[in-house]
Design a protein around this motif. Sequence first.
Motif, PDB file in Angstrom:
ATOM      1  N   GLU A   1       2.241   1.505  -4.490  1.00  0.00           N
ATOM      2  CA  GLU A   1       2.671   0.210  -4.489  1.00  0.00           C
ATOM      3  C   GLU A   1       2.559  -0.554  -5.625  1.00  0.00           C
TER       4      GLU A   1
ATOM      5  N   ASP B   1      16.166  -3.905  -8.985  1.00  0.00           N
ATOM      6  CA  ASP B   1      14.706  -4.149  -8.133  1.00  0.00           C
ATOM      7  C   ASP B   1      13.692  -3.926  -8.630  1.00  0.00           C
TER       8      ASP B   1
ATOM      9  N   PHE C   1       5.101   4.070   0.991  1.00  0.00           N
ATOM     10  CA  PHE C   1       6.040   2.195   0.542  1.00  0.00           C
ATOM     11  C   PHE C   1       6.707   1.753   1.820  1.00  0.00           C
ATOM     12  N   PRO C   2       5.953   1.102   2.603  1.00  0.00           N
ATOM     13  CA  PRO C   2       6.705   0.333   4.134  1.00  0.00           C
ATOM     14  C   PRO C   2       7.452  -0.248   3.243  1.00  0.00           C
ATOM     15  N   SER C   3       7.581  -1.158   2.361  1.00  0.00           N
ATOM     16  CA  SER C   3       8.080  -2.529   2.093  1.00  0.00           C
ATOM     17  C   SER C   3       9.798  -2.039   0.841  1.00  0.00           C
ATOM     18  N   MET C   4       9.826  -0.858   0.901  1.00  0.00           N
ATOM     19  CA  MET C   4      11.891  -0.072   0.186  1.00  0.00           C
ATOM     20  C   MET C   4      11.991   0.347   1.795  1.00  0.00           C
ATOM     21  N   TYR C   5      13.402   0.772   1.537  1.00  0.00           N
ATOM     22  CA  TYR C   5      14.272   1.321   2.557  1.00  0.00           C
ATOM     23  C   TYR C   5      14.935   2.769   1.605  1.00  0.00           C
TER      24      TYR C   5
ATOM     25  N   LEU D   1      14.381  -1.606  -2.785  1.00  0.00           N
ATOM     26  CA  LEU D   1      13.690  -2.870  -2.404  1.00  0.00           C
ATOM     27  C   LEU D   1      13.856  -3.371  -0.409  1.00  0.00           C
ATOM     28  N   GLY D   2      13.508  -3.506   0.801  1.00  0.00           N
ATOM     29  CA  GLY D   2      13.689  -4.014   1.733  1.00  0.00           C
ATOM     30  C   GLY D   2      14.035  -5.210   1.813  1.00  0.00           C
ATOM     31  N   PRO D   3      14.849  -5.662   2.901  1.00  0.00           N
ATOM     32  CA  PRO D   3      15.654  -4.918   3.488  1.00  0.00           C
ATOM     33  C   PRO D   3      17.455  -5.070   3.192  1.00  0.00           C
TER      34      PRO D   3
ATOM     35  N   TRP E   1      15.476   2.534   7.168  1.00  0.00           N
ATOM     36  CA  TRP E   1      14.974   1.382   6.783  1.00  0.00           C
ATOM     37  C   TRP E   1      14.380   0.435   8.559  1.00  0.00           C
ATOM     38  N   ASP E   2      13.236   0.621   8.950  1.00  0.00           N
ATOM     39  CA  ASP E   2      12.681  -0.195   9.718  1.00  0.00           C
ATOM     40  C   ASP E   2      12.742   0.524  10.888  1.00  0.00           C
TER      41      ASP E   2
END
Length: 284
Positions: A6, A99, A133-137, A159-161, A229-230
């Motif tokens: 990231e 984003d 990239f856990p910040s992304m959906y 970029l989430g959420p 996501w999530d």
Amino acid sequence: MGDVSEENLVTTFDKLVSEGVIVYGPSTSVNIEDEGYPMEFRICPALLTKPHTVGAANPAFNKSRKWGPGSDMYCPDERLILTQLNGTHDLALNLFCVDRPQLLILTLDSYRRQYESLDQDDFAVMLETLRRFPSMYVIFNCGEKGGCSRLHKHLQGLLGPPYAFNYLINAGEDKKKVPFQYFSRHLLPGFKEVSTSVLLEVYTELLSRCRKVLGLGVAESCPHNVIMWDDWIIVIPRRNGITQGASANAGGMLGSVWVTDQSAVEEWTRIGCANVLRELGVPS
């Protein structure tokens, strides 16, 4: 995915923005709630240069190389390509962004089309991207009625959420709280451990429900959106890509709408945000 992290995503993104390769500019947010459904409009004038419909040209990039034979997507600079995934897809930075950063995941077979359903290779790279990239959906806009603007098969990382994600998930069995029909599944044991084969099975089931509400046969292309996501997958049947000048892709259906000016926000509110979503999707 090598050393793509990231942190160096942002570094590469900023460099390409500074050189004018990536189209990115400041945005302002307007938050609206209509019939309880939360919406965030990001007003970004820089998106005026983005082709918003299939077949639309962009004089600034018309001499750039395409992303392979049969592709209708531009690659004006090889540095946009970050790495190759599983021998089936390119992971790249998106050319038109709100984003910071924003990802594009394209099939290496540039004759694959956006009106095709997702397959196991697509889900493999979606999971790999979400894990790295856990910040992304990740989203998929299937077909023009699903809000796509290019036909070369691709996914996007944002970029989430998604703005209305929690509202939609918390609606639970009270689906009438959401203006449009959607089908979702909470994946256990989550993105980190779920297999692509299980994910494909879940998607196939949810997509069959989309076909049913749209009255489509098994062999017909089914316009829809996919959002991951999530540890959730959400699939939304679509009837239209645009209504009375208001349009939305997968992110827009989940409350994250990008527009070029204030007049677009005013048009959404004139029609009624919930009414727009009903027309783009299938009324709940």
